[in-house]
Design an enzyme around this catalytic site. Sequence first.
Site, PDB file in Angstrom:
ATOM      1  N   LYS A  21       0.841  -1.202   0.000  1.00 50.07           N
ATOM      2  CA  LYS A  21       0.000   0.000   0.000  1.00 50.07           C
ATOM      3  C   LYS A  21       0.873   1.248   0.000  1.00 50.07           C
ATOM      4  O   LYS A  21       0.656   2.179  -0.799  1.00 50.07           O
ATOM      5  CB  LYS A  21      -0.920  -0.013   1.233  1.00 50.07           C
ATOM      6  CG  LYS A  21      -1.942   1.090   1.223  1.00 50.07           C
ATOM      7  CD  LYS A  21      -2.819   1.060   2.480  1.00 50.07           C
ATOM      8  CE  LYS A  21      -3.828  -0.068   2.399  1.00 50.07           C
ATOM      9  NZ  LYS A  21      -4.513  -0.309   3.685  1.00 50.07           N
ATOM     10  N   ARG A  91      -3.132   3.111   8.561  1.00 47.37           N
ATOM     11  CA  ARG A  91      -3.469   1.843   7.884  1.00 47.37           C
ATOM     12  C   ARG A  91      -2.262   0.922   7.796  1.00 47.37           C
ATOM     13  O   ARG A  91      -1.157   1.375   7.515  1.00 47.37           O
ATOM     14  CB  ARG A  91      -3.929   2.112   6.449  1.00 47.37           C
ATOM     15  CG  ARG A  91      -5.281   2.752   6.324  1.00 47.37           C
ATOM     16  CD  ARG A  91      -5.541   3.022   4.847  1.00 47.37           C
ATOM     17  NE  ARG A  91      -6.215   4.281   4.680  1.00 47.37           N
ATOM     18  CZ  ARG A  91      -7.487   4.401   4.262  1.00 47.37           C
ATOM     19  NH1 ARG A  91      -8.163   3.320   3.944  1.00 47.37           N
ATOM     20  NH2 ARG A  91      -8.045   5.576   4.150  1.00 47.37           N
ATOM     21  N   GLY A 100      -7.944  -7.145   4.657  1.00 48.22           N
ATOM     22  CA  GLY A 100      -8.803  -7.256   5.835  1.00 48.22           C
ATOM     23  C   GLY A 100      -8.187  -8.017   6.982  1.00 48.22           C
ATOM     24  O   GLY A 100      -8.827  -8.245   8.010  1.00 48.22           O
ATOM     25  N   MET A 102      -5.363  -7.208   8.717  1.00 47.60           N
ATOM     26  CA  MET A 102      -4.805  -6.363   9.779  1.00 47.60           C
ATOM     27  C   MET A 102      -5.673  -5.127   9.964  1.00 47.60           C
ATOM     28  O   MET A 102      -6.684  -4.962   9.298  1.00 47.60           O
ATOM     29  CB  MET A 102      -3.365  -6.005   9.428  1.00 47.60           C
ATOM     30  CG  MET A 102      -2.443  -7.222   9.551  1.00 47.60           C
ATOM     31  SD  MET A 102      -0.794  -6.858   9.006  1.00 47.60           S
ATOM     32  CE  MET A 102      -1.059  -6.427   7.305  1.00 47.60           C
ATOM     33  N   ARG A 335      -3.640  -1.442  -6.313  1.00 48.69           N
ATOM     34  CA  ARG A 335      -2.782  -2.633  -6.301  1.00 48.69           C
ATOM     35  C   ARG A 335      -3.223  -3.534  -7.448  1.00 48.69           C
ATOM     36  O   ARG A 335      -4.345  -3.386  -7.957  1.00 48.69           O
ATOM     37  CB  ARG A 335      -2.903  -3.369  -4.966  1.00 48.69           C
ATOM     38  CG  ARG A 335      -4.300  -3.854  -4.682  1.00 48.69           C
ATOM     39  CD  ARG A 335      -4.404  -4.451  -3.301  1.00 48.69           C
ATOM     40  NE  ARG A 335      -5.804  -4.689  -2.967  1.00 48.69           N
ATOM     41  CZ  ARG A 335      -6.259  -4.876  -1.739  1.00 48.69           C
ATOM     42  NH1 ARG A 335      -5.443  -4.824  -0.717  1.00 48.69           N
ATOM     43  NH2 ARG A 335      -7.536  -5.104  -1.527  1.00 48.69           N
ATOM     44  N   HIS A 453      -1.699 -42.506  -1.133  1.00 53.12           N
ATOM     45  CA  HIS A 453      -2.273 -43.282  -2.233  1.00 53.12           C
ATOM     46  C   HIS A 453      -3.487 -42.571  -2.826  1.00 53.12           C
ATOM     47  O   HIS A 453      -3.587 -42.376  -4.042  1.00 53.12           O
ATOM     48  CB  HIS A 453      -2.668 -44.675  -1.713  1.00 53.12           C
ATOM     49  CG  HIS A 453      -3.311 -45.544  -2.752  1.00 53.12           C
ATOM     50  ND1 HIS A 453      -4.677 -45.611  -2.923  1.00 53.12           N
ATOM     51  CD2 HIS A 453      -2.775 -46.361  -3.687  1.00 53.12           C
ATOM     52  CE1 HIS A 453      -4.944 -46.449  -3.900  1.00 53.12           C
ATOM     53  NE2 HIS A 453      -3.804 -46.924  -4.384  1.00 53.12           N
ATOM     54  N   SER A 762      15.527 -39.940 -13.732  1.00 52.06           N
ATOM     55  CA  SER A 762      14.291 -39.239 -13.388  1.00 52.06           C
ATOM     56  C   SER A 762      14.272 -39.100 -11.872  1.00 52.06           C
ATOM     57  O   SER A 762      14.305 -40.097 -11.150  1.00 52.06           O
ATOM     58  CB  SER A 762      13.088 -40.033 -13.890  1.00 52.06           C
ATOM     59  OG  SER A 762      11.906 -39.343 -13.582  1.00 52.06           O
ATOM     60  N   CYS A 829       9.780 -36.785 -11.823  1.00 53.90           N
ATOM     61  CA  CYS A 829       8.437 -37.358 -11.961  1.00 53.90           C
ATOM     62  C   CYS A 829       7.718 -37.468 -10.627  1.00 53.90           C
ATOM     63  O   CYS A 829       6.723 -38.144 -10.523  1.00 53.90           O
ATOM     64  CB  CYS A 829       8.508 -38.720 -12.643  1.00 53.90           C
ATOM     65  SG  CYS A 829       9.362 -39.956 -11.661  1.00 53.90           S
ATOM     66  N   TYR A 849      13.175 -32.252 -18.458  1.00 52.16           N
ATOM     67  CA  TYR A 849      11.716 -32.300 -18.453  1.00 52.16           C
ATOM     68  C   TYR A 849      11.153 -32.507 -17.055  1.00 52.16           C
ATOM     69  O   TYR A 849      11.868 -32.921 -16.145  1.00 52.16           O
ATOM     70  CB  TYR A 849      11.181 -33.382 -19.406  1.00 52.16           C
ATOM     71  CG  TYR A 849      11.442 -34.802 -18.955  1.00 52.16           C
ATOM     72  CD1 TYR A 849      10.549 -35.460 -18.097  1.00 52.16           C
ATOM     73  CD2 TYR A 849      12.549 -35.509 -19.404  1.00 52.16           C
ATOM     74  CE1 TYR A 849      10.781 -36.764 -17.689  1.00 52.16           C
ATOM     75  CE2 TYR A 849      12.786 -36.805 -19.010  1.00 52.16           C
ATOM     76  CZ  TYR A 849      11.907 -37.433 -18.140  1.00 52.16           C
ATOM     77  OH  TYR A 849      12.121 -38.721 -17.733  1.00 52.16           O
TER      78      TYR A 849
END
Lengths: 875, 875
Positions: A21, A91, A100, A102, A335, A453, A762, A829, A849
């Site tokens: 702010k 503020r 909202g 604080m 903002r 799982h 991997s 992976c 990758y």
Amino acid sequence: MKFVYSFEEGNKDMRELLGGKGANLAEMTNLGLPVPRGFTITTEACNNYYQNNQNIDNNIINEIMQNITKLEQKTGKKFGSDTKPLLISVRSGSRASMPGMMDTILNLGINDQVATSLIKLTNNPRFVCDSYRRFIEMYADVVDGLDRNEFEKILSEIKEKKQAQFDTDLDANAMFEVTMRFKALYKKLKGKNFPQDPKIQLIEAVAAVFKSWNNERAEVYRKMNNIPHDWGTAVNIQEMVYGNYGNTSGTGVAFTRNPANGENKLYGEYLINAQGEDVVAGIRTPQSIDTLKSIMPNIYVQFESVAKTLEKHYKDMQDMEFTIENGHLFMLQTRNGKRTAHAALKIAVDMVNEGLITKEEALLKVDPNTLDQLLHKTFDDEELKKLHPCTTGLAASPGAGTGKIYFNAEDISKAKQRGEETLLIRQETSPEDITGMKDANGILTVHGGMTSHAAVVARGMGKCCVCGCTNITVNEKDKTLTLPNGKTLHEGDYMSIDGTTGCVYDTQIKTKEATVSGDFETFMNWADSVKKLEVRTNADTPKDAEVAKKFGAKGIGLCRTEHMFFDKDRIFNFRMMITAPDLEKRKLALSKILPYQRNDFEKLFETMNNLPVVIRYLDPPLHEFLPKKDEEIKELALSLNMEYQELKERIEALKEFNPMMGHRGCRLSITYPEIAVMQTQAVIEAAINVTKRGINAKPEIMIPLIGDAKELKYIKNIICTTANEIIKQSGVNIKYLVGTMIEIPRAVLIADELAKNADFFSFGTNDLTQLTYGFSRDDSSKFLKDYYAKRIFEKDPFATIDEEGVGRLVELGVTLGKKGNPNIELGICGEHAGDADSIALCHKIGLNYVSCSPYRVPTARLAAAIAAIREHNNK
Amino acid sequence: MKFVYSFEEGNKDMRELLGGKGANLAEMTNLGLPVPRGFTITTEACNNYYQNNQNIDNNIINEIMQNITKLEQKTGKKFGSDTKPLLISVRSGSRASMPGMMDTILNLGINDQVATSLIKLTNNPRFVCDSYRRFIEMYADVVDGLDRNEFEKILSEIKEKKQAQFDTDLDANAMFEVTMRFKALYKKLKGKNFPQDPKIQLIEAVAAVFKSWNNERAEVYRKMNNIPHDWGTAVNIQEMVYGNYGNTSGTGVAFTRNPANGENKLYGEYLINAQGEDVVAGIRTPQSIDTLKSIMPNIYVQFESVAKTLEKHYKDMQDMEFTIENGHLFMLQTRNGKRTAHAALKIAVDMVNEGLITKEEALLKVDPNTLDQLLHKTFDDEELKKLHPCTTGLAASPGAGTGKIYFNAEDISKAKQRGEETLLIRQETSPEDITGMKDANGILTVHGGMTSHAAVVARGMGKCCVCGCTNITVNEKDKTLTLPNGKTLHEGDYMSIDGTTGCVYDTQIKTKEATVSGDFETFMNWADSVKKLEVRTNADTPKDAEVAKKFGAKGIGLCRTEHMFFDKDRIFNFRMMITAPDLEKRKLALSKILPYQRNDFEKLFETMNNLPVVIRYLDPPLHEFLPKKDEEIKELALSLNMEYQELKERIEALKEFNPMMGHRGCRLSITYPEIAVMQTQAVIEAAINVTKRGINAKPEIMIPLIGDAKELKYIKNIICTTANEIIKQSGVNIKYLVGTMIEIPRAVLIADELAKNADFFSFGTNDLTQLTYGFSRDDSSKFLKDYYAKRIFEKDPFATIDEEGVGRLVELGVTLGKKGNPNIELGICGEHAGDADSIALCHKIGLNYVSCSPYRVPTARLAAAIAAIREHNNK
């Protein structure tokens, strides 16, 4: 050290010091926009306050008061003066937006004497009393922690007495009465008079804002949003402007574009004759910003122009607060606006088309983690607004699911046959629940974390799932579920779960289907054009593979062959294989599994024509597959020609104390090389068969759980001997790769040696995280909650790669791997491969990758693009 | 590359290339001792043979034949000649001594023609036929794999026919008949004539010796002795000398000193008119070397002088083979002799006193791992010779134990009260078995590895233990044990176990007490004077501490506080603590445990006056302590004022999938800080109390399982706050250290951060090995046996630190730790701390101390000394 900055001294890039702010107020000031004058007390001052046992240092107080003096000079008003008094707002404002969370105090500096002179000065006693009563209530709440409801009660009483619907209906006298009674209430609750010294008011208010950084809701918010606890908040002090000055005044909030759907049109609301908090509090129903056009046309035009200026300047959709004081517009905040994933995408694409931003800038504007919101069902917004979740768990697999609850897979399947929509409720899931998971609309489990799982399988299926919902009690035998509030639900009752938020509801909620617009395609293509990481998918079935391909996956990075054994007829043969008392019987069982596996691989190769398919050999501990029920054991014993008791003992003997570190992964093929032989047969024969049908199969065989160079050599030798023999006999030219997972810390330490015998690595960061931390992923959710509560951990290491520990290992593995084999292909992976922060790390470390579950593919593509752009920008 | 070396070209330091035998034959040749001339085919040739699909390369064959030609020139004889034929011996010889494991062929080069001419030449037809028949039998066995027994049968038949007791009683005619029948048998079995070409004989014999490197007994021997499989064997070719030439000839083996007790006197035996193998085969009873003094006094004097020369030259006790040919002495082998630990110690000390070696050289002559043989009971040698083990398991804790078997702790204790000697037999042990373990003479378990509960606790107690004896079946309910041969033993039957070898016997065996001589003291003092590592002990009771101090421990490096909870009255309160439904009840339970712990610590501080005592806070998963029996749960529920069902559910909820990676170690104190508070109270109050009694207590508080810097800070803060408050109130000046175990891979990676908040690190290499490999120590013994069988692993990583993986981590932890805190004290307290190879690594890496179980303290002291000497020598 300087702790206070006037707005003229700041700019938008100083948010670490001035908070969001403060930085933006400074920026707007310097842009020449109408901003009430003021200054910012830095986040460093807040940290200093906490280091100082929650005291504001005298030097800081002096600096604040010097800036008040400057503000007095600029405004020509005086703090506490009885002639031209200066009132101010106080503020909070931290680095990250925490709306909202604080506290804020308006109209500070007013006291009995100031009020009197203000009335004289403005000739607007109603406005003055309104301001005073607001200040008393806010101060009492924020500084002294008194109960705000007590004050509201008085206001309500007087409104009732005066037959006023809204506070704006109260006249000056009534407001005066409110103020007097507020003062009295304050004295009664606090035991002393309301403080009259503006300097004391100010210092207490600043301290209260600092303190509010650590209030409970702020803490929870930070944890939910991964905001570090040691950032602290800044405090903004500004000359007051009054939206409550009368009917030519007002206050509101607006977005430069529609944050829900992205439409390029001012979107917002305001209240006439009100101060900021009224809009949020919902005391009166605010009006749409559109109406301002007719009510105050000049102001509207000016505001629209300010909005355009800001959007152009910030190159992003803005979320603004404004106040109109007696026909003058003042900007109180701007903002970058929060938006839905849908809006984010549209705004980003539109802004590129408008020439406002580049494609690269557009890509940076969408949070990759939100993308799969677009791919999953969601709850109806209107219905959701009216509901409170009855509990929450881990948001394990996104999407919304509603249905009748059942407690086992069998009941789910029966219900499905009856045409019911269902949710599967389990303590935790096991391979036997797979069919039920497929048939249900969603899965809710009491135990297990983000990589349990249930979570892994659900994500693979694109099915919504909430895990680790430890404060409900499930009795699978009685088929009941007890909520934290004591309410018990029975089989067939309705529930709803939101796998995106972790919320659980004890009722049915309407859902809506996912919609992917044309913007999505455009946007994702931009991402692909800049990203360097390739994105593959974790898929065990042609259906998964199909979905992932649609979402842009360039191959399968992980096919878990054990998932192919879960079907009922298959698991029987698989169990025969595990429990076979000798090699001959084991080979017989394997020969029955071979055709299934080969057929599965053929379908995968067909689906992934021309793309690589990484096939991981059998990984989990064998006992996971074993029958538990007596009748199943008996049936199996019969087929194996074994005594029931003998088989039962064999099953018992397979149990392990710590199965995660037990007989699994490549260790199975060390004991039973015939498993690796069968799986190699299946892979290579499938590749040969599809090649004959004109398909280009690219099998990459992956060995799990390797920890030693000789271990790898031993198994690779089995694979290559088997494969080469089959290829030779077939006369078909098949190329295949053999690589290894890197998921054991020791594998990292000897990665140079391993790389000499591997075409690819991997990184299996699920297991690597488990072993690096020594956290069992199935057990750790129970105790990690204390780690979060005590702020020892800020993030779940199973959700985002722990850069300091696991990340270092991955990096070391990459360095050593390339040393051992400069051409090695490097991927990841684990579940982390679908997490944006982790993908950024993978990019930085230099992997080739990432491979994630199908619905995370767009997330991964975007995260990879963002990582590439950020790297380029930082150069 | 040169594959063949004549003896003149070699020396004793070339054992890698020439094998031990070849190197020493070369050395003796160059010392001018009487050695039959010859040459050595290198170990490289053996490896080449294996790389070449078990074929000898033509270049190597050529080199061998060139050396045969040289040998012919030196001896004036000719290979295969019918005038002056050269016969040779072909003997294996690897880098490490592997007595009797590989093959030997004597008298090679003989054929029908050579035999005829030899008879002419020597006029000794009996000798020639004896040599020929020996050659045929050895060749048939070694080269062709024919059954030696078939040949022995013929010899027996003829001996019977001639009424001869020994083969020496057979005359030339009889030997001729033996030879003829051997040739006929060879033809019958092999389907072709016995090979007559000496060159073919030679090459086949060399190949057979190479092949014997991989015969089953050699493989097993290497595994048992940690000899790498890729060393290969050399082959020694020598001109034959004949102990079977008649009664002025003979052959024997001797040690320069007594290998059983170390006495400085020739010790050995020989046979007149025999070849080498006869001594080993035991066909006739050999005579003591003493008798040679009267039978061949000149030879005896010469041999004694050679022995002295060799001992002086090699500076070690020698194990020699010799042959007397017709009144001439020939040395066939010398090597450093194997000896008992007892003899090793005496010889080392004597040789220093004789001025033969330095103290440092003496220290290098004793294998540290054998030292605890001297501290434990052993079986009577004579009885043991007559027995075969009925099975073997892991040699988990040294010593010999015999007694009646019982299957639970209760029965053991009852039997003990009846005055019986007992062995405890269990599937695996748990804390509840502690009393039984104390009362029994030894422990035998079916499951568990070298670091299982049974193994760790037994070593701590100095009690013998065999673990992981997976091929016996134990039925704890029926109280029976079934051996691999199907025999079933019942409660009360006798068994014996040898924890030094892992052997198990199904009968009672006499044991003898340990004896430690004055040499021990002298020797260990030498060790202390050169070692750099400090040696502490793992001890949980004053008794353990006392024993360890007697063995030279300079402090306690690990006191496992959980072991203090095992007593019956204590565990009840401990269980109350674990299952307490709320903080208040937990604190109450803790307050009952506090006095016990304080009292225990007081005793430890007293025993270890002036020495450091490292106290590890509660480490194992809580559920390990929980009651299993219904009646126990009921009793506990009553005390906690809980419903039985509620408590049972709570116990159930504490169960974990992978407890080793679950809620344990410092994680317990994150959830329940009051545990750390209580333990700190106990430590500090105990230190205060003993200080008041004039004791110098040096407490070092150790936090287990740390994996994160904030985690350490959190717990350290609890400890220091509690401790400092108590110290302040007491007015007694207590110094204490706070450190952490490094046993989680992640702790290593962030060791620099951890070190900033730690006075010391203690590497817990048991857990570190588990997590680095991903091997559950309780489960891995089941599948690691396949790793050994397939030569993937040569050593048990839980017994000797895996230098390549875990060792690297320890080294990294040391480097980072010193970076974070240059004054940090570094130790190790895993089971590896009692293993000589691992201690060498600890020295190299630069740790300050090792801490091992009491009976391993001498081993550690010596291993540390040896490491220091080796380092110095390598500089």
